[in-house]
Design a protein around this motif. Structure first.
Motif, PDB file in Angstrom:
ATOM      1  N   PRO A 133     106.142 108.098 -30.089  1.00  0.00           N
ATOM      2  CA  PRO A 133     107.601 108.211 -30.047  1.00  0.00           C
ATOM      3  C   PRO A 133     108.011 109.568 -29.470  1.00  0.00           C
ATOM      4  O   PRO A 133     107.388 110.589 -29.777  1.00  0.00           O
ATOM      5  CB  PRO A 133     108.013 108.092 -31.513  1.00  0.00           C
TER       6      PRO A 133
ATOM      7  N   ASN B  12     100.390 105.246 -30.688  1.00  0.00           N
ATOM      8  CA  ASN B  12     100.980 105.518 -31.996  1.00  0.00           C
ATOM      9  C   ASN B  12      99.953 106.023 -32.996  1.00  0.00           C
ATOM     10  O   ASN B  12      99.902 105.561 -34.125  1.00  0.00           O
ATOM     11  CB  ASN B  12     101.703 104.270 -32.506  1.00  0.00           C
TER      12      ASN B  12
ATOM     13  N   SER C 140     109.576 105.789 -26.427  1.00  0.00           N
ATOM     14  CA  SER C 140     108.269 106.442 -26.496  1.00  0.00           C
ATOM     15  C   SER C 140     107.897 107.024 -25.147  1.00  0.00           C
ATOM     16  O   SER C 140     108.525 106.722 -24.132  1.00  0.00           O
ATOM     17  CB  SER C 140     107.196 105.417 -26.879  1.00  0.00           C
TER      18      SER C 140
ATOM     19  N   ASN D  74     114.494  98.834 -33.963  1.00  0.00           N
ATOM     20  CA  ASN D  74     113.919  98.873 -32.609  1.00  0.00           C
ATOM     21  C   ASN D  74     113.620  97.466 -32.093  1.00  0.00           C
ATOM     22  O   ASN D  74     113.463  97.272 -30.900  1.00  0.00           O
ATOM     23  CB  ASN D  74     112.656  99.741 -32.585  1.00  0.00           C
TER      24      ASN D  74
ATOM     25  N   THR E  32     109.675 101.215 -26.226  1.00  0.00           N
ATOM     26  CA  THR E  32     109.068 100.833 -27.504  1.00  0.00           C
ATOM     27  C   THR E  32     109.307 101.876 -28.595  1.00  0.00           C
ATOM     28  O   THR E  32     109.409 103.062 -28.331  1.00  0.00           O
ATOM     29  CB  THR E  32     107.550 100.659 -27.341  1.00  0.00           C
ATOM     30  N   HIS E  33     109.378 101.389 -29.837  1.00  0.00           N
ATOM     31  CA  HIS E  33     109.557 102.240 -31.022  1.00  0.00           C
ATOM     32  C   HIS E  33     110.733 103.209 -30.867  1.00  0.00           C
ATOM     33  O   HIS E  33     110.634 104.382 -31.214  1.00  0.00           O
ATOM     34  CB  HIS E  33     108.266 103.013 -31.338  1.00  0.00           C
TER      35      HIS E  33
ATOM     36  N   THR F 191     112.385 107.227 -38.524  1.00  0.00           N
ATOM     37  CA  THR F 191     111.010 107.204 -38.000  1.00  0.00           C
ATOM     38  C   THR F 191     110.216 108.406 -38.532  1.00  0.00           C
ATOM     39  O   THR F 191     109.051 108.570 -38.217  1.00  0.00           O
ATOM     40  CB  THR F 191     110.972 107.203 -36.456  1.00  0.00           C
TER      41      THR F 191
ATOM     42  N   TRP G 284     105.569  93.618 -29.065  1.00  0.00           N
ATOM     43  CA  TRP G 284     104.493  94.608 -29.000  1.00  0.00           C
ATOM     44  C   TRP G 284     103.252  93.999 -28.340  1.00  0.00           C
ATOM     45  O   TRP G 284     102.542  94.670 -27.585  1.00  0.00           O
ATOM     46  CB  TRP G 284     104.188  95.144 -30.401  1.00  0.00           C
TER      47      TRP G 284
END
Ligand SMILES: [Zn+2]
Length: 423
Positions: A214, A184, A264, A394, A260-261, A227, A93
């Motif tokens: 996301p 986020n 996203s 993830n 990511t996540h 999630t 991240w």
């Protein structure tokens, strides 16, 4: 109408919630994950006797604007004012954030005369890279304990919940932002319209807004039901995002799909009247993909509940059979999403003995509800479990690389989502 039907109708109307964007009554279930405690509260042993509140994780699809959403059961102030999540603990991240800053500086020619504002700036994990590039910054962060860490790193941070009123105050005190970003955070906003209105107010007439969140399409396709938790009030497709932003005078001019996540979107927007940013073909292309997946009508939202149930059965079957064979199972990580997975699947410490986490704030505490203990990662080397269930799936590649040593005693990794995978 029979008496029974009347009763059912009455109850539905009595408990119905309104869409947080368009105000329509929410009547269509996206998925019902049962009851779960707030996922970012990590109780200590002394807290057990106090008990814990459980809230429904019942997600609806708005039949009018298709915003997928949870009702707000707990006030955002209670969830976020002492929030233990410190973004800086994930290496990938941090790399992602550093690359973002370099690429924004280049694309939008940011300099020492620019002003960058990040909403929900956490511990300054991202803004620190703009500081290194000598671009002036301000973070806005509601959690005082987290904002304090940012200030100590030299990142000016305003401790407030962002909305239209805070935006007006900032414009008066500091002026508008050349680059305004929110990573986020959109999903976590209870008053969506007030928040987006605040973004428009704070954005310079020729400024750029970027939002990362996301992607609902990925959540559906990759079965990422964990999630969904109470801190995430809304789940966005690009279609809905465009609609929400445009209702507040903002135009989406570009979009990128990120890994990511669990998948996203990074959406680029500007004020609707700003003509300096041409709308890129990426926007129409992704909207077409979402239409093809059925997200412009109720059809695309219906299959999700069934696939989630199948995943639960397979995961529980795997754990039960492993435990019956005398295997030891540990977890890795204590992310927010583990609360949803474990509660929906009914998994406690009789199946997963303990988990570990790199964050010292979580070590020595317990996962909410299940009270699975959280230890320092060294615990894995000491106890040599047969299986390590990677809860933040993830980050599975990064975690498996860090934990290669479990192979020394024949240990294996388990990833529960999108479907149970043992490697
Ligand atoms: Zn709606």
């Amino acid at each position: 109408m029979s008496t029974l039907t009347q009763t059912v109708r009455h109850n539905e109307e009595h408990t119905a919630h309104a869409c947080r964007f368009c105000g329509s009554t929410l009547l269509r279930t996206f998925v019902d994950l049962g009851m779960s405690p707030l996922c970012e509260t990590y109780p200590a042993a002394a807290d057990f006797r106090k008990g814990e509140m459980y809230y429904p994780l019942h997600v609806y699809t708005c039949g009018h604007c298709f915003l997928v959403q949870l009702a707000e059961y707990e006030k955002a102030e209670n969830i976020f004012s002492d929030y233990p999540y410190f973004s800086s603990y994930s290496d990938s991240w941090l790399r992602h954030s550093e690359q973002y800053c370099a690429s924004m500086q280049e694309r939008f020619a940011l300099s020492k005369d620019s002003f960058v504002v990040e909403v929900a700036s956490n511990d300054g994990y991202l803004l620190q890279y703009f500081v290194r590039l000598q671009v002036p910054v301000l973070g806005v962060e509601p959690a005082a304990n987290v904002a304090k860490v940012a200030e100590e790193k030299g990142i000016p941070t305003l401790v407030r919940f962002f909305g239209a009123q805070v935006a007006q105050q900032l414009v008066a005190d500091r002026g508008c932002a050349d680059l305004l970003l929110g990573n986020n955070v959109l999903a976590q906003v209870p008053d969506l319209n007030d928040f987006v209105e605040g973004l428009r107010i704070l954005l310079k007439p020729n400024g750029v807004l970027t939002l990362e969140f996301p992607h609902l399409l990925r959540l559906i396709e990759a079965n990422e039901f964990d999630t969904i938790y109470h801190e995430h009030f809304s789940y966005f497709s690009l279609l809905t995002t465009v609609r929400v932003l445009s209702a507040h005078g903002l135009r989406v001019f570009d979009v990128e799909e990120l890994s990511t996540h669990g998948g996203s979107l990074r959406v680029y927007a500007c004020r609707a009247e700003n003509t300096s940013h041409k709308t890129q073909p990426s926007v129409a292309r992704l909207i077409e993909t979402e239409r093809a997946a059925g997200l412009a009508s109720l059809g695309g939202y219906k299959r999700f509940a069934e696939q989630v149930k199948e995943t639960k059965f397979a995961f529980v079957e795997f754990l039960l059979s492993a435990v019956r064979q005398g295997k030891k199972i540990a977890g890795y990580g204590a992310p927010g999403k583990s609360a949803t997975l474990l509660h929906y699947c009914g998994i406690g410490k009789d199946l997963i003995e303990y988990t570990v986490d790199r964050s010292p704030f979580k070590q020595g505490r317990f996962l909410p509800g299940t009270h699975i203990p959280i230890y320092h990662p060294d615990r894995i080397r000491e106890t040599k479990p047969d299986y390590v269930v990677i809860l933040p799936w993830n980050l599975k590649d990064e975690i498996m690389a860090q934990l290669q040593f479990v192979r020394e005693w024949g240990g294996r990794f388990v990833v529960p989502i999108p479907k149970v995978e043992v490697s």
